[in-house]
Design an enzyme around this catalytic site. Structure first.
Site, short mmCIF file in Angstrom:
data_model
loop_
_atom_site.label_atom_id
_atom_site.label_comp_id
_atom_site.label_asym_id
_atom_site.label_seq_id
_atom_site.Cartn_x
_atom_site.Cartn_y
_atom_site.Cartn_z
N GLU A 26 0.82 -1.20 0.00
CA GLU A 26 0.00 0.00 0.00
C GLU A 26 0.86 1.25 0.00
OE1 GLU A 26 0.75 1.68 2.90
OE2 GLU A 26 1.85 -0.12 3.49
N GLY A 29 6.38 -0.25 4.14
CA GLY A 29 5.15 -0.52 3.39
C GLY A 29 5.49 -0.90 1.95
N GLU A 30 4.57 -0.59 1.03
CA GLU A 30 4.74 -0.86 -0.40
C GLU A 30 4.68 -2.34 -0.74
OE1 GLU A 30 8.39 0.81 -1.87
OE2 GLU A 30 7.94 2.82 -1.11
N GLY A 31 4.54 -3.23 0.25
CA GLY A 31 4.68 -4.66 -0.01
C GLY A 31 6.12 -5.12 0.00
#
Length: 344
Positions: free
Chosen positions: A168, A309-311
């Protein structure tokens, strides 16, 4: 709204066969630690003693949050769309890690307060230009929340692989995730709030006070979907729907950090069987994530002090998932290698 039905992976006969297959490899029993339980989990998900991973993908959902009007972030809201541009330009950490591990990366505009126009590599599922300020009004209407979840389900239904990671991007979304954690677990707000993108102590205390005001205003909100609509974000709702659909399809779900785990808290309340399909990639340094993992009864694969974050945690953990599946499929047995087993 239709909620996908998720089957439990529990199967005593297959479980015994997988235990035997793992224990018969040329190694002392238990010596591969968590890789052994991970191999068994994937075998149970795929209903075979010879699991295989195919076409792994990470979906990064981006959305803006009205709660940033309360000065809860160290960065301005414009960073959300700027980071989406960075994803599209292949310049972010998740681009590097996904490319390194041959994992497909899909970037979704769930509700960014910016007009990107038609763009190669960007999936437009914008529900709105960001959520509302949930201090005094729900972040989303019930209809908006359900549309976001349905978009997430449809995106997963169109994928071909059997491994999916979730990431995300959204300035302000640690505030949403902390509020969801508080409402779902009953933990004091102070134990749910962290630094996010880099707040100092005063900023963290301010964020705590903002959430306390919001939850005091919305005391009657207790249903999981109402909690999601009231305190969540378009990207969080879209992830929750995507997770439910992925588990219904018997995919392996790679779970990233604090915000992704908040989406899972909602999904697991709707169908607890989803947790059978989840591989928790890491324990984030964001305050509250360890409590989330405890809530799930989860053991993360990595603890690298990540809070990006960001995966990113999903991409870093994927090689461990590969290792677990590969040793179960390809490692010699005592019999095939003509190696003596442990003495009784």
């Amino acid at each position: 709204m239709h909620i996908p039905h998720i089957e439990s992976i529990q199967n005593s006969l297959l479980s015994a066969r997988l235990d035997a297959a793992v224990d018969n490899k040329t190694k002392p029993q238990g010596s591969l630690g968590m890789l052994e339980s991970l191999a068994k989990q994937v075998g149970l998900i795929q209903q075979t003693t010879r699991p295989a991973l195919a076409q792994p993908a990470i979906l990064v959902f981006a959305g803006d949050h009205g709660i940033v009007a309360e000065n809860v972030s160290a960065f301005p809201q414009s960073v959300t769309w700027q980071m989406v541009e960075n994803f599209l330009a292949q310049g972010a950490a998740i681009n590097v890690f996904a490319r390194q591990n041959a994992v497909a990366l899909h970037v979704i505009d769930a509700g960014v307060n910016h007009d990107f126009g038609p763009r190669d590599g960007l999936i437009d599922r914008k529900v709105g230009p960001g959520t509302r300020n949930f201090v005094d009004t729900p972040a989303m209407t019930k209809d908006e929340c359900e549309r976001a979840m349905q978009h997430g389900m449809a995106l997963v239904a169109a994928l071909d692989g059997n491994v999916i990671g979730f990431g995300e991007m959204g300035i302000g979304n640690t505030t949403s995730a902390a509020a969801i954690l508080h409402k779902m677990s009953g933990m004091p707000v102070a134990e749910c709030v962290g630094a996010g993108t880099g707040l100092a102590i005063e900023g963290i205390l301010h964020k705590q006070r903002v959430i306390e005001r919001a939850v005091a205003h919305h005391t009657a909100v207790v249903d999981p979907l109402d909690i999601l609509a009231t305190f969540g974000g378009f990207e969080i709702a879209m992830m929750a729907g995507a997770m439910l659909q992925a588990a219904e399809r018997r995919m392996v779900l790679l779970i990233d950090g604090f915000i992704v785990s908040s989406a899972l808290m909602v999904a697991a309340k709707l169908d607890p069987a989803i947790l059978d399909y989840c591989v928790f990639s890491h324990c984030s340094d964001e305050h509250g994530h360890k409590a989330m993992l405890g809530h799930f009864g989860a053991r993360p694969l990595l603890q690298l002090s990540l809070r990006l974050g960001e995966g990113s945690g999903c991409a870093l953990a994927y090689p461990l998932l590969q290792a677990a599946v590969n040793f179960l499929r390809d490692m010699a047995t005592f019999e095939s290698a003509q190696v003596s087993e442990q003495a009784p």
